[in-house]
Design an enzyme around this catalytic site. Structure first.
Site, mmCIF file in Angstrom:
data_model
loop_
_atom_site.group_PDB
_atom_site.id
_atom_site.type_symbol
_atom_site.label_atom_id
_atom_site.label_comp_id
_atom_site.label_asym_id
_atom_site.label_seq_id
_atom_site.Cartn_x
_atom_site.Cartn_y
_atom_site.Cartn_z
ATOM 1 N N GLN A 82 0.840 -1.196 0.000
ATOM 2 C CA GLN A 82 0.000 0.000 0.000
ATOM 3 C C GLN A 82 0.880 1.254 0.000
ATOM 4 O OE1 GLN A 82 -3.187 0.082 2.871
ATOM 5 N NE2 GLN A 82 -3.570 2.232 2.487
ATOM 6 N N PHE A 83 1.299 1.689 -1.183
ATOM 7 C CA PHE A 83 2.199 2.833 -1.306
ATOM 8 C C PHE A 83 1.597 4.114 -0.754
ATOM 9 C CE2 PHE A 83 -0.306 3.556 -5.073
ATOM 10 C CZ PHE A 83 -0.253 4.924 -5.284
ATOM 11 N N THR A 84 0.285 4.197 -0.652
ATOM 12 C CA THR A 84 -0.358 5.425 -0.189
ATOM 13 C C THR A 84 -0.066 5.736 1.277
ATOM 14 O OG1 THR A 84 -2.413 4.245 0.297
ATOM 15 C CG2 THR A 84 -2.211 5.262 -1.892
#
Length: 174
Positions: A82-84
């Site tokens: 989850q890069f966010t």
């Protein structure tokens, strides 16, 4: 690297309506790789996650608070890229993802992280989402308990404290 650990009763990942992975009691691990992360960072984070004492020891009298890790309970792990988690909104209202690693580096280090978690635990109890896919992540929180960890230069630090809902005191409204 940043991770958010959620203690769960169950969790699952679905992509395009198809179930990809599911676990019972254990940890949902949301993981983001930053542009400055190294192999050492992902290895440190994997070790820290498996050592995190997020369950009580019910076998003692009185029960020992925060005494058991996921391996002690026989729990499972569901890792989701989850890069966010690395988003910044310091300037305006639109998220800025400049701290996130680029595609190939992020995928390589995330896969190294996932493999390290499997190597340090029981591979059949460690599940994965699909890197870079639009995933529907479902969970039934246990507690809720959530920890936010960041790893810088191979050292893992908690970013926030435990979130625990406590029952109200007796006779609060009497």
């Amino acid at each position: 690297m940043r991770t958010v650990l959620q203690r769960v009763k169950s969790a699952s990942v679905t992509v395009d309506g198809e179930l990809v992975s599911k676990i019972g009691k254990g940890l949902l691990v949301l993981a983001a790789i930053s542009k400055d992360d190294t192999e050492k960072d992902v290895e440190s984070m994997a070790g820290k996650i498996l050592k995190a004492k997020l369950w009580d020891d019910e076998e003692t009298d009185p029960p020992g608070r925060w005494k058991k890790g996921v391996a002690d309970t026989g729990g499972e792990l569901l890792c989701v890229s989850q890069f966010t988690l690395l988003a910044s909104m310091k300037k305006g209202n639109k998220p800025d993802f400049h701290q996130s690693a680029s595609g190939l580096k992020a995928k390589t280090l995330y896969q190294a992280f996932f493999k390290k978690v499997q190597d340090l635990y029981e591979p059949d109890k460690v599940k994965d989402g699909i890197f870079a896919a639009m995933m529907d992540v479902a969970l039934v929180n246990d507690g809720p308990v959530g920890i936010d960890y960041t790893c810088l230069d191979g050292e893992v630090q908690p970013r926030s404290s435990l979130a625990v809902i406590l029952p109200p005191p007796p006779n609060l409204f009497d």
